[in-house]
Design an enzyme around this catalytic site. Structure first.
Site, PDB file in Angstrom:
ATOM      1  N   CYS A 145      44.218  37.906  35.167  1.00 29.49           N
ATOM      2  CA  CYS A 145      45.512  38.041  35.837  1.00 29.49           C
ATOM      3  C   CYS A 145      45.583  39.152  36.878  1.00 29.49           C
ATOM      4  O   CYS A 145      46.490  39.153  37.705  1.00 29.49           O
ATOM      5  CB  CYS A 145      46.611  38.240  34.796  1.00 29.49           C
ATOM      6  N   TYR A 146      44.666  40.105  36.864  1.00 26.30           N
ATOM      7  CA  TYR A 146      44.737  41.161  37.878  1.00 26.30           C
ATOM      8  C   TYR A 146      44.016  40.779  39.167  1.00 26.30           C
ATOM      9  O   TYR A 146      44.047  41.510  40.164  1.00 26.30           O
ATOM     10  CB  TYR A 146      44.215  42.494  37.339  1.00 26.30           C
TER      11      TYR A 146
END
Length: 389
Positions: free
Chosen positions: A164-165
């Protein structure tokens, strides 16, 4: 003879890296979250697990996610029954799907970005591709180069398994590419398909339910370059600075493991608290040089990682509710699309501002922040400067 320093100066650009266009894409299969629990338990032959299904429904209600888009249809699942069996060896079936579909979905998003940019593909000098799934040789970057018909001299960078980053990471890297290579125009693509993480429900593995409730499929793309040609290019956001940090001793809080059953994802209940307690350190690091310490004075492009995370960040930083409205809207309409999420939020934010007639691309504000977070626990922070419309 020309000196090394003269060569280096000639390669560098004067202006900051700038987002010149944004494009997004989703699979055609739209899933209504009010009916998905019944569908999910039916296709995985788990209807007899009535208590678990009720728990799953409550998760959906709390998530505030209204719908999402999934490549996996019932027809595809019937053709690949091992994907629906709990802990059945199914990696090959999943891999065969994602190595084809991840680049294809990325192509759609990239084409939309290129169309908005309005320049020929021959001007693309760099390609940055990010996805959580589908590790293969040749990689998704190679496949996309062929699908789009890009020049064979395009310089490619492939990033897998960031989670997700990744949306913040690709912007940070593209910023460096654009500012250190004269005339560079980087095509950045994040494409995520959850076929590798689809698993049948189990009483002993509630992370499966969390993943099914939160995640959706989507792809997003941006064109990034420095010193835009204002006669033919329309700058949207300048990437002023970027930072990445690891929250200490949190490697076990968000992680995934790839095995013969696919990718199993684990999200610890402490993640919302850890993100909210550590995000301000990252904000201070990047905004202190600008003299900005009022987090309500900037616009927010947040990762739509889940309702609890957004709630706790809002509370900890004292944000006005409207600051995360666009992030919450994207989450409700698409779910968590991992690395592509923040780019969807950025796209939605500038579209909303245009409709409402603001003087900049976001809420009439000049400065903003893009935050993404994921495994590690890793936090990416990008300072954005919105260009006047």
């Amino acid at each position: 003879m020309v000196s090394v320093e003269e060569v280096r100066r000639a390669q560098r650009r004067e202006g900051p890296a700038t987002i010149l266009a944004i494009g997004t894409a989703t699979p055609l299969n739209c899933v209504d979250q009010t009916t998905y629990p019944d569908y999910f338990f039916r296709v995985t032959n788990s209807d007899h697990k009535t208590e678990l299904k009720e728990k799953f429904k409550r998760m959906f209600e709390r998530s505030m996610i209204k719908k999402s888009y999934l490549h996996l249809t019932e027809e595809i699942l019937k053709e690949n029954p091992s994907i629906c069996e709990h802990k059945a060896p199914s990696f090959d079936a999943r891999q065969d799907i994602v190595v084809v579909e991840v680049p294809k979905l990325g192509k759609e998003a990239a084409q939309n970005a290129i169309k908005e940019w309005g320049q020929p593909k021959s001007k693309i000098t760099h390609l940055v591709f990010c996805t959580t799934t589908g590790v293969d040789m040749h990689g998704a970057d190679y496949q996309l180069t062929k699908l789009l018909g890009l020049s064979p001299s395009v310089k490619r960078l492939m990033m897998y398994q960031l989670g997700c980053y990744g949306g913040g990471t690709v912007l940070r890297l593209a910023k460096d590419l654009a500012e250190n290579n004269k005339g560079a125009r980087a095509l950045v693509v994040c494409s995520e398909i959850t076929a590798i993480t689809f698993h049948a429900p189990s009483d002993t593995d509630l992370d499966v339910l969390v993943g099914q409730a939160l995640f959706g499929d989507g792809a997003a793309s941006v064109i990034i370059g420095s010193d835009p040609n204002l006669e033919v290019e329309k700058p949207l956001f300048e990437l002023v600075s970027a930072a990445q940090t690891l929250v200490p001793d949190c490697g076990h809080k968000i992680y995934g493991k790839t095995s013969d059953v696919g990718l199993t994802f684990h999200l610890h209940k402490d993640v919302p608290r850890l993100v909210s307690q550590n995000i301000e350190k990252s904000l201070v690091e990047v905004f202190q040089p600008l003299g900005i310490f009022d987090w309500n004075s900037i616009f927010w492009v947040g990762h739509a990682g889940g309702r609890e995370i957004l709630d706790q960040v809002e509370l900890k930083l004292g944000l006005k509710p409207e600051k995360l409205n666009v992030t919450r809207h994207v989450m409700s309409e698409y779910g968590n699309m991992a690395s592509a999420c923040v780019l969807f939020v950025l796209d939605e934010m500038r579209k909303t501002s245009t409709k409402e007639g603001f003087g900049t691309n976001v809420e009439g504000l000049e400065w903003g922040v893009l935050c993404s977070f994921g495994p590690g626990l890793t936090i990416e922070t990008i300072v954005l400067h919105s260009v006047s419309i």
